[in-house]
Design a protein around this motif. Structure first.
Motif, PDB file in Angstrom:
ATOM      1  N   SER A  22       1.068  -1.077   0.030  1.00 46.27           N
ATOM      2  CA  SER A  22      -0.019  -0.149  -0.085  1.00 46.27           C
ATOM      3  C   SER A  22       0.972   1.135   0.138  1.00 46.27           C
ATOM      4  N   ASP A  23       2.043   0.786   0.940  1.00 46.09           N
ATOM      5  CA  ASP A  23       2.648   2.535   0.976  1.00 46.09           C
ATOM      6  C   ASP A  23       3.620   2.965  -0.732  1.00 46.09           C
ATOM      7  N   LYS A  24       3.632   1.774  -1.539  1.00 43.50           N
ATOM      8  CA  LYS A  24       4.231   1.911  -3.729  1.00 43.50           C
ATOM      9  C   LYS A  24       3.312   2.851  -3.791  1.00 43.50           C
ATOM     10  N   VAL A  25       1.418   1.802  -3.486  1.00 41.65           N
ATOM     11  CA  VAL A  25       0.256   2.272  -4.111  1.00 41.65           C
ATOM     12  C   VAL A  25      -0.270   3.890  -3.946  1.00 41.65           C
ATOM     13  N   GLN A  26      -0.042   4.098  -2.601  1.00 43.08           N
ATOM     14  CA  GLN A  26      -0.046   5.384  -2.474  1.00 43.08           C
ATOM     15  C   GLN A  26       0.838   6.227  -2.910  1.00 43.08           C
ATOM     16  N   GLY A  27       2.204   6.093  -3.076  1.00 43.52           N
ATOM     17  CA  GLY A  27       2.646   6.811  -3.341  1.00 43.52           C
ATOM     18  C   GLY A  27       2.933   6.985  -5.517  1.00 43.52           C
ATOM     19  N   ALA A  28       2.616   6.107  -5.690  1.00 41.97           N
ATOM     20  CA  ALA A  28       1.809   6.039  -7.382  1.00 41.97           C
ATOM     21  C   ALA A  28       0.848   6.607  -7.322  1.00 41.97           C
ATOM     22  N   ILE A  29      -0.383   6.463  -6.234  1.00 41.99           N
ATOM     23  CA  ILE A  29      -0.875   7.999  -6.545  1.00 41.99           C
ATOM     24  C   ILE A  29      -0.993   9.370  -6.578  1.00 41.99           C
ATOM     25  N   ASP A  30       0.114   9.042  -5.326  1.00 40.20           N
ATOM     26  CA  ASP A  30       0.015  10.661  -5.672  1.00 40.20           C
ATOM     27  C   ASP A  30       1.191  11.175  -6.953  1.00 40.20           C
ATOM     28  N   LYS A  31       2.475   9.843  -7.511  1.00 39.58           N
ATOM     29  CA  LYS A  31       2.695  10.611  -8.694  1.00 39.58           C
ATOM     30  C   LYS A  31       1.970  10.772  -9.643  1.00 39.58           C
ATOM     31  N   ALA A  32       0.809  10.264 -10.303  1.00 42.59           N
ATOM     32  CA  ALA A  32       0.020  10.507 -11.006  1.00 42.59           C
ATOM     33  C   ALA A  32      -1.254  11.518 -11.002  1.00 42.59           C
ATOM     34  N   ALA A  33      -1.203  12.125  -9.752  1.00 45.53           N
ATOM     35  CA  ALA A  33      -2.054  12.967  -9.584  1.00 45.53           C
ATOM     36  C   ALA A  33      -1.620  14.273  -9.802  1.00 45.53           C
ATOM     37  N   SER A  34       0.089  14.093  -9.436  1.00 42.60           N
ATOM     38  CA  SER A  34       0.675  15.228  -9.221  1.00 42.60           C
ATOM     39  C   SER A  34       1.136  15.720 -10.797  1.00 42.60           C
ATOM     40  N   LEU A  35       1.143  14.238 -11.713  1.00 41.80           N
ATOM     41  CA  LEU A  35       1.478  14.954 -13.326  1.00 41.80           C
ATOM     42  C   LEU A  35       0.787  15.532 -14.003  1.00 41.80           C
ATOM     43  N   ALA A  36      -0.936  14.820 -13.702  1.00 43.33           N
ATOM     44  CA  ALA A  36      -1.619  15.351 -14.038  1.00 43.33           C
ATOM     45  C   ALA A  36      -2.014  16.189 -13.802  1.00 43.33           C
TER      46      ALA A  36
END
Length: 63
Positions: A22-36
């Protein structure tokens, strides 16, 4: 085993893996949101934030 049983099994495995990492998934969500947000020039920040929040709720952080 029917098609729906196969799908349910895959979804279950996906949920288990997401919970384990979940820690990696949470980080990926944050990165994707920032990129978008960056790519749209901040025009849809509120919608992106809501989508990211909804995604975070699906995979709660590790305790």
């Amino acid at each position: 085993m029917g098609f729906m049983d196969s799908i349910k099994g895959l979804v279950g495995k996906g949920q288990e893996l997401a919970a384990e990492h979940s820690d990696k998934v949470q980080g990926a969500i944050d990165k994707a949101a920032s990129l978008a947000d960056e790519k749209t020039g901040g025009k849809y920040s509120d919608k992106i934030d809501k989508a990211a929040d909804a995604a975070r709720k699906v995979v709660p952080p590790k305790e």
